[in-house]
Design a protein around this motif. Structure first.
Motif, PDB file in Angstrom:
ATOM      1  N   LEU A 139     170.921  27.609  68.618  1.00 54.04           N
ATOM      2  CA  LEU A 139     169.782  26.893  67.990  1.00 54.04           C
ATOM      3  C   LEU A 139     168.927  28.485  67.103  1.00 54.04           C
ATOM      4  O   LEU A 139     168.842  29.409  67.724  1.00 54.04           O
ATOM      5  CB  LEU A 139     168.629  26.639  69.415  1.00 54.04           C
ATOM      6  CG  LEU A 139     167.593  26.389  68.551  1.00 54.04           C
ATOM      7  CD1 LEU A 139     167.301  24.903  68.127  1.00 54.04           C
ATOM      8  CD2 LEU A 139     166.700  26.236  70.022  1.00 54.04           C
ATOM      9  N   THR A 140     168.381  28.227  66.116  1.00 53.65           N
ATOM     10  CA  THR A 140     167.961  28.803  65.416  1.00 53.65           C
ATOM     11  C   THR A 140     166.179  28.879  65.901  1.00 53.65           C
ATOM     12  O   THR A 140     165.684  30.308  65.359  1.00 53.65           O
ATOM     13  CB  THR A 140     168.234  29.170  64.522  1.00 53.65           C
ATOM     14  OG1 THR A 140     168.057  28.019  63.148  1.00 53.65           O
ATOM     15  CG2 THR A 140     169.618  29.216  64.005  1.00 53.65           C
ATOM     16  N   ASP A 141     166.376  27.780  65.908  1.00 56.60           N
ATOM     17  CA  ASP A 141     164.316  27.062  65.232  1.00 56.60           C
ATOM     18  C   ASP A 141     163.931  26.313  65.578  1.00 56.60           C
ATOM     19  O   ASP A 141     164.697  25.444  65.267  1.00 56.60           O
ATOM     20  CB  ASP A 141     163.803  27.512  64.016  1.00 56.60           C
ATOM     21  CG  ASP A 141     162.519  27.610  63.154  1.00 56.60           C
ATOM     22  OD1 ASP A 141     161.549  28.053  64.336  1.00 56.60           O
ATOM     23  OD2 ASP A 141     161.575  27.325  62.474  1.00 56.60           O
ATOM     24  N   PRO A 197     171.528  18.872  80.132  1.00 59.04           N
ATOM     25  CA  PRO A 197     172.444  19.194  81.090  1.00 59.04           C
ATOM     26  C   PRO A 197     172.366  18.110  82.170  1.00 59.04           C
ATOM     27  O   PRO A 197     173.206  17.775  83.449  1.00 59.04           O
ATOM     28  CB  PRO A 197     172.628  20.199  81.206  1.00 59.04           C
ATOM     29  CG  PRO A 197     172.315  20.950  80.027  1.00 59.04           C
ATOM     30  CD  PRO A 197     171.423  20.307  79.907  1.00 59.04           C
ATOM     31  N   THR A 198     171.237  18.451  82.952  1.00 57.02           N
ATOM     32  CA  THR A 198     170.290  17.523  83.747  1.00 57.02           C
ATOM     33  C   THR A 198     170.978  16.146  83.658  1.00 57.02           C
ATOM     34  O   THR A 198     170.282  15.286  85.529  1.00 57.02           O
ATOM     35  CB  THR A 198     169.424  18.538  84.653  1.00 57.02           C
ATOM     36  OG1 THR A 198     168.620  17.898  83.375  1.00 57.02           O
ATOM     37  CG2 THR A 198     168.680  19.826  85.213  1.00 57.02           C
ATOM     38  N   ILE A 229     160.546  18.755  72.700  1.00 55.15           N
ATOM     39  CA  ILE A 229     161.491  20.231  72.307  1.00 55.15           C
ATOM     40  C   ILE A 229     162.762  20.766  73.711  1.00 55.15           C
ATOM     41  O   ILE A 229     163.526  20.790  73.248  1.00 55.15           O
ATOM     42  CB  ILE A 229     160.607  20.743  72.565  1.00 55.15           C
ATOM     43  CG1 ILE A 229     159.742  20.872  70.734  1.00 55.15           C
ATOM     44  CG2 ILE A 229     161.559  22.391  71.350  1.00 55.15           C
ATOM     45  CD1 ILE A 229     159.126  20.921  70.168  1.00 55.15           C
ATOM     46  N   GLU A 230     161.520  20.158  75.116  1.00 54.75           N
ATOM     47  CA  GLU A 230     162.801  20.900  75.793  1.00 54.75           C
ATOM     48  C   GLU A 230     164.084  21.092  75.807  1.00 54.75           C
ATOM     49  O   GLU A 230     165.291  20.781  75.852  1.00 54.75           O
ATOM     50  CB  GLU A 230     162.415  21.670  77.015  1.00 54.75           C
ATOM     51  CG  GLU A 230     161.142  22.801  76.737  1.00 54.75           C
ATOM     52  CD  GLU A 230     159.261  21.920  76.286  1.00 54.75           C
ATOM     53  OE1 GLU A 230     158.452  22.560  75.964  1.00 54.75           O
ATOM     54  OE2 GLU A 230     159.605  20.296  75.988  1.00 54.75           O
ATOM     55  N   SER A 264     167.841  21.920  74.609  1.00 53.72           N
ATOM     56  CA  SER A 264     168.713  22.396  76.012  1.00 53.72           C
ATOM     57  C   SER A 264     169.802  21.340  75.430  1.00 53.72           C
ATOM     58  O   SER A 264     171.272  21.222  76.232  1.00 53.72           O
ATOM     59  CB  SER A 264     167.992  22.002  77.471  1.00 53.72           C
ATOM     60  OG  SER A 264     168.188  20.820  77.795  1.00 53.72           O
ATOM     61  N   ALA A 265     169.875  19.514  75.271  1.00 51.82           N
ATOM     62  CA  ALA A 265     170.656  19.325  74.981  1.00 51.82           C
ATOM     63  C   ALA A 265     171.880  20.031  74.015  1.00 51.82           C
ATOM     64  O   ALA A 265     172.787  20.352  73.841  1.00 51.82           O
ATOM     65  CB  ALA A 265     170.830  18.151  74.612  1.00 51.82           C
TER      66      ALA A 265
END
Length: 162
Positions: A3-5, A45-46, A146-147, A151-152
């Motif tokens: 991830l860059t942005d 992941p969860t 966004i979170e 994370s995905a």
């Protein structure tokens, strides 16, 4: 992490996520074109995803659910609107009410464009999601979109390495 942005803009009603991967465009395309690979990275992941239907062609539909740690399922769908293999695809991403995959009218549908651009021996992926209103965007931001998305996407490197 690739991830860059990751940004959002209420005025334009968009979320933009950019990531760089050490793989050619065609390899990254395969992550989305193959439902078993897509399952490994769509959803944090969860909350791993299971794709019940996968038709990455214009007019196609992709139905999926994510399973939470408590076993509860969260249903969603993609309606594919454009495909330019292997450089981009556009789809509507929505929440479904249950395993019928009927659209949940209480939650917004986002219009997504994923692009894959070669950058030497790497690929830059840009995902732009546009919502119908600033309120709809704020609703998904409050849900942690966004979170969850970042994370995905953080799982893609591991898949590419396997």
């Amino acid at each position: 992490m690739p991830l860059t942005d990751a940004t959002h803009d209420l005025e334009s009603r968009t979320i933009t996520i950019t990531a760089d991967f050490a793989a050619p465009v065609e390899r990254l395309w395969q992550v989305y074109a193959d439902p078993r690979q897509l399952e490994r990275i769509w959803g944090p992941p969860t909350h791993p995803a299971t794709f019940v239907d996968h038709d990455l062609t214009p007019g196609g539909r992709m139905n999926y659910y994510m399973t939470g740690p408590d076993g509860e399922r969260y249903y969603g769908f993609w309606r594919i609107t454009q495909v330019d293999e292997p450089t981009s695809f556009t789809f509507e991403d929505g929440f479904a009410v249950d395993d019928s995959f009927a659209e949940n009218p209480d939650l917004p549908v986002g219009s997504n464009t994923f692009t894959f651009e070669p950058d030497g021996d790497h690929t830059r992926m840009t995902a732009v999601t546009t919502y119908p209103s600033a309120e709809a965007l704020q609703q998904v931001l409050n849900m942690g979109v966004i979170e969850g998305a970042t994370s995905a996407m953080g799982q893609i490197d591991g898949l590419l390495a396997s």
